[in-house]
Scaffold this motif. Structure first.
Motif, PDB file in Angstrom:
ATOM      1  N   ALA A 119       0.818  -1.219   0.000  1.00  0.00           N
ATOM      2  CA  ALA A 119       0.000   0.000   0.000  1.00  0.00           C
ATOM      3  C   ALA A 119       0.847   1.262   0.000  1.00  0.00           C
ATOM      4  O   ALA A 119       0.448   2.286  -0.574  1.00  0.00           O
ATOM      5  CB  ALA A 119      -0.939  -0.010   1.205  1.00  0.00           C
ATOM      6  N   GLY A 120       2.023   1.233   0.652  1.00  0.00           N
ATOM      7  CA  GLY A 120       2.876   2.427   0.731  1.00  0.00           C
ATOM      8  C   GLY A 120       3.282   2.966  -0.610  1.00  0.00           C
ATOM      9  O   GLY A 120       3.464   4.182  -0.777  1.00  0.00           O
ATOM     10  N   CYS A 121       3.425   2.085  -1.628  1.00  0.00           N
ATOM     11  CA  CYS A 121       3.694   2.438  -3.027  1.00  0.00           C
ATOM     12  C   CYS A 121       4.832   3.454  -3.170  1.00  0.00           C
ATOM     13  O   CYS A 121       4.609   4.669  -3.313  1.00  0.00           O
ATOM     14  CB  CYS A 121       2.420   2.968  -3.688  1.00  0.00           C
ATOM     15  SG  CYS A 121       2.470   2.928  -5.510  1.00  0.00           S
ATOM     16  N   ASP A 154      -0.570  -5.841   1.419  1.00  0.00           N
ATOM     17  CA  ASP A 154      -0.463  -5.674   2.872  1.00  0.00           C
ATOM     18  C   ASP A 154      -1.637  -4.835   3.374  1.00  0.00           C
ATOM     19  O   ASP A 154      -2.561  -4.521   2.623  1.00  0.00           O
ATOM     20  CB  ASP A 154       0.881  -5.057   3.262  1.00  0.00           C
ATOM     21  CG  ASP A 154       1.068  -3.646   2.708  1.00  0.00           C
ATOM     22  OD1 ASP A 154       0.090  -3.083   2.143  1.00  0.00           O
ATOM     23  OD2 ASP A 154       2.172  -3.090   2.819  1.00  0.00           O
ATOM     24  N   GLU A 155      -1.593  -4.454   4.650  1.00  0.00           N
ATOM     25  CA  GLU A 155      -2.684  -3.703   5.277  1.00  0.00           C
ATOM     26  C   GLU A 155      -2.342  -2.229   5.472  1.00  0.00           C
ATOM     27  O   GLU A 155      -3.005  -1.526   6.234  1.00  0.00           O
ATOM     28  CB  GLU A 155      -3.032  -4.324   6.637  1.00  0.00           C
ATOM     29  CG  GLU A 155      -3.587  -5.735   6.540  1.00  0.00           C
ATOM     30  CD  GLU A 155      -4.906  -5.777   5.791  1.00  0.00           C
ATOM     31  OE1 GLU A 155      -5.708  -4.843   5.945  1.00  0.00           O
ATOM     32  OE2 GLU A 155      -5.129  -6.755   5.041  1.00  0.00           O
ATOM     33  N   GLY A 156      -1.310  -1.746   4.790  1.00  0.00           N
ATOM     34  CA  GLY A 156      -0.889  -0.360   4.946  1.00  0.00           C
ATOM     35  C   GLY A 156      -1.890   0.622   4.357  1.00  0.00           C
ATOM     36  O   GLY A 156      -2.890   0.252   3.729  1.00  0.00           O
ATOM     37  N   GLU A 157      -1.608   1.889   4.527  1.00  0.00           N
ATOM     38  CA  GLU A 157      -2.466   2.963   4.026  1.00  0.00           C
ATOM     39  C   GLU A 157      -1.952   3.473   2.691  1.00  0.00           C
ATOM     40  O   GLU A 157      -0.751   3.736   2.529  1.00  0.00           O
ATOM     41  CB  GLU A 157      -2.524   4.113   5.039  1.00  0.00           C
ATOM     42  CG  GLU A 157      -3.445   5.247   4.612  1.00  0.00           C
ATOM     43  CD  GLU A 157      -3.496   6.358   5.641  1.00  0.00           C
ATOM     44  OE1 GLU A 157      -4.114   7.406   5.360  1.00  0.00           O
ATOM     45  OE2 GLU A 157      -2.890   6.194   6.722  1.00  0.00           O
ATOM     46  N   VAL A 158      -2.845   3.618   1.739  1.00  0.00           N
ATOM     47  CA  VAL A 158      -2.479   4.146   0.426  1.00  0.00           C
ATOM     48  C   VAL A 158      -2.308   5.659   0.547  1.00  0.00           C
ATOM     49  O   VAL A 158      -3.159   6.347   1.123  1.00  0.00           O
ATOM     50  CB  VAL A 158      -3.572   3.831  -0.608  1.00  0.00           C
ATOM     51  CG1 VAL A 158      -3.256   4.486  -1.952  1.00  0.00           C
ATOM     52  CG2 VAL A 158      -3.724   2.318  -0.778  1.00  0.00           C
ATOM     53  N   PRO A 159      -1.203   6.224   0.029  1.00  0.00           N
ATOM     54  CA  PRO A 159      -1.006   7.679   0.085  1.00  0.00           C
ATOM     55  C   PRO A 159      -2.186   8.419  -0.540  1.00  0.00           C
ATOM     56  O   PRO A 159      -2.573   8.115  -1.686  1.00  0.00           O
ATOM     57  CB  PRO A 159       0.288   7.892  -0.710  1.00  0.00           C
ATOM     58  CG  PRO A 159       1.010   6.586  -0.616  1.00  0.00           C
ATOM     59  CD  PRO A 159      -0.050   5.542  -0.591  1.00  0.00           C
ATOM     60  N   PRO A 160      -2.784   9.363   0.158  1.00  0.00           N
ATOM     61  CA  PRO A 160      -3.943  10.098  -0.382  1.00  0.00           C
ATOM     62  C   PRO A 160      -3.667  10.742  -1.740  1.00  0.00           C
ATOM     63  O   PRO A 160      -4.584  10.864  -2.559  1.00  0.00           O
ATOM     64  CB  PRO A 160      -4.223  11.150   0.688  1.00  0.00           C
ATOM     65  CG  PRO A 160      -3.665  10.561   1.957  1.00  0.00           C
ATOM     66  CD  PRO A 160      -2.448   9.785   1.533  1.00  0.00           C
ATOM     67  N   ALA A 161      -2.419  11.142  -1.981  1.00  0.00           N
ATOM     68  CA  ALA A 161      -2.112  11.800  -3.250  1.00  0.00           C
ATOM     69  C   ALA A 161      -2.301  10.869  -4.450  1.00  0.00           C
ATOM     70  O   ALA A 161      -2.463  11.349  -5.583  1.00  0.00           O
ATOM     71  CB  ALA A 161      -0.670  12.320  -3.218  1.00  0.00           C
ATOM     72  N   LEU A 162      -2.303   9.546  -4.222  1.00  0.00           N
ATOM     73  CA  LEU A 162      -2.460   8.594  -5.322  1.00  0.00           C
ATOM     74  C   LEU A 162      -3.922   8.356  -5.692  1.00  0.00           C
ATOM     75  O   LEU A 162      -4.217   7.896  -6.800  1.00  0.00           O
ATOM     76  CB  LEU A 162      -1.826   7.245  -4.951  1.00  0.00           C
ATOM     77  CG  LEU A 162      -0.309   7.137  -4.953  1.00  0.00           C
ATOM     78  CD1 LEU A 162       0.111   5.729  -4.588  1.00  0.00           C
ATOM     79  CD2 LEU A 162       0.254   7.510  -6.320  1.00  0.00           C
ATOM     80  N   LEU A 163      -4.821   8.636  -4.788  1.00  0.00           N
ATOM     81  CA  LEU A 163      -6.217   8.252  -4.975  1.00  0.00           C
ATOM     82  C   LEU A 163      -6.858   8.837  -6.233  1.00  0.00           C
ATOM     83  O   LEU A 163      -7.590   8.124  -6.936  1.00  0.00           O
ATOM     84  CB  LEU A 163      -7.027   8.614  -3.734  1.00  0.00           C
ATOM     85  CG  LEU A 163      -6.615   7.864  -2.450  1.00  0.00           C
ATOM     86  CD1 LEU A 163      -7.471   8.315  -1.274  1.00  0.00           C
ATOM     87  CD2 LEU A 163      -6.719   6.363  -2.643  1.00  0.00           C
ATOM     88  N   PRO A 164      -6.644  10.111  -6.575  1.00  0.00           N
ATOM     89  CA  PRO A 164      -7.259  10.633  -7.803  1.00  0.00           C
ATOM     90  C   PRO A 164      -6.862   9.854  -9.055  1.00  0.00           C
ATOM     91  O   PRO A 164      -7.701   9.630  -9.944  1.00  0.00           O
ATOM     92  CB  PRO A 164      -6.761  12.080  -7.865  1.00  0.00           C
ATOM     93  CG  PRO A 164      -6.474  12.437  -6.439  1.00  0.00           C
ATOM     94  CD  PRO A 164      -5.936  11.178  -5.831  1.00  0.00           C
ATOM     95  N   ALA A 165      -5.617   9.419  -9.131  1.00  0.00           N
ATOM     96  CA  ALA A 165      -5.151   8.682 -10.310  1.00  0.00           C
ATOM     97  C   ALA A 165      -5.699   7.260 -10.348  1.00  0.00           C
ATOM     98  O   ALA A 165      -5.637   6.596 -11.394  1.00  0.00           O
ATOM     99  CB  ALA A 165      -3.623   8.642 -10.331  1.00  0.00           C
TER     100      ALA A 165
END
Length: 245
Positions: A119-121, A154-165
Motif C-alpha cells: 500500500a505504501g507504493c 499488505d494492510e498499509g495505508e495508500v497515500p492520499p495523493a495517489l487516490l485521484p489517479a
C-alpha cells in the motif's frame, strides 16, 4: 330333448377355456431389433450432434487462442512470457479500499493488467501505476476491454495523493500468501517487479519482463494489441451482467 341338443351344439368346457389365455398384457423381455432404443447407430449420431454443437459454440474462443499461441508467423516473438498451464483467478474474497468484499472471480469478463505492490507504493510502484495507465490508454478504442488492477499485498495505508489517479482502476487488498500461490515472478525477481495479464476467462496467461519502462512498453503494447485482435470475435467491452434469480 333341449338339454341333449344344447349339449351337442355347445363347445366343450375344455375347448372354451383355452382361447381365454390371452397374452395382450405380456411385455417382451427385449426390444425387437428395429426398435429405436436398441439402435446403437442412433445413439452414436446423437452424441456426435451434441459434440458438434459444443464445438460450434466454443469455436471463436478456440480459434483466437490458436491464432495467438500456435499459428504464429515465423520470426514473431512475444515480449511477455506465456504462462503454461494457465492459472485461474483464485477463489478468494478480496477487500476494496473501503473494506467492501469483492470475489476475485467476479473480475472475469475483461482483460486485466495487474500490478502487485504494498500500500505504501514507493517511487518504483508509482512509476509502474503510471505506466499501467499509459499502456491502457495506448490501446485506443480497445482500451475499454482492459481493466487496470492494483493488488495491494499488505494492510498499509495508500497515500492520499495517489487516490485521484486510481479513480478508474480496481484496487483490492489480497494477502501476500494468496498472491504467491497464484502469481509467480521470474527467477531472481519479486512479485512487485512484473506486470501480469489475465484473460477474460479469468486465467493468468502472461507475465511481462521485470524492468518494463517507457522504452520497452511498446513491445508490451504490441502483445496486448495482438491478443485483443485475436479475441475480438468473442470478447466485448464490459463484464456480462450477473444472472437474475
Amino acid at each position: 330333448m333341449w338339454d341333449s341338443k344344447l349339449s351337442a351344439s355347445a363347445p366343450s368346457a375344455t375347448r372354451t377355456d383355452e382361447p381365454l389365455g390371452l397374452t395382450v398384457h405380456e411385455v417382451p423381455l427385449s426390444l425387437p431389433p428395429g426398435a429405436v432404443g436398441a439402435d446403437p447407430a442412433l445413439i452414436r449420431r446423437g452424441r456426435l450432434q451434441m459434440l458438434l454443437l459444443f464445438l460450434v459454440c466454443a469455436a471463436p474462443v478456440i480459434a483466437s487462442y490458436l491464432a495467438y499461441y500456435v499459428f504464429r508467423p515465423e520470426g514473431r516473438r512475444n515480449y511477455g512470457d506465456i504462462i503454461e498451464p494457465q492459472r485461474p483467478l483464485p477463489a478468494w474474497v478480496a477487500r476494496g479500499l473501503d473494506g467492501t468484499p469483492v470475489d476475485l472471480r467476479s473480475l472475469k469478463g475483461q482483460w486485466l493488467l495487474l500490478v502487485v505492490a504494498p500500500a505504501g507504493c514507493d517511487r518504483a510502484c508509482q512509476d509502474k501505476l503510471y505506466l499501467q495507465r499509459q499502456l491502457r490508454e495506448a490501446l485506443g478504442k480497445d482500451k475499454d476491454r482492459v481493466d487496470r488492477v492494483w493488488l495491494i499485498s499488505d494492510e498499509g495505508e495508500v497515500p492520499p495523493a495517489l487516490l485521484p489517479a486510481l479513480a478508474q482502476a480496481t484496487v483490492l487488498r489480497v494477502p501476500a500468501d494468496v498472491l504467491s500461490r497464484w502469481l509467480e515472478p521470474a527467477p531472481g525477481h519479486a512479485l512487485e517487479d512484473h506486470f501480469y495479464l489475465v484473460d477474460p476467462l479469468g486465467n493468468w496467461m502472461m507475465r511481462f519482463p521485470a524492468g518494463l519502462d517507457l522504452a520497452s512498453a511498446t513491445k508490451a503494447r504490441r502483445d496486448l494489441e495482438r491478443l485483443l485482435r485475436a479475441s475480438a470475435s468473442w470478447d466485448q467491452p464490459g463484464r456480462p451482467a450477473p444472472a437474475q434469480h
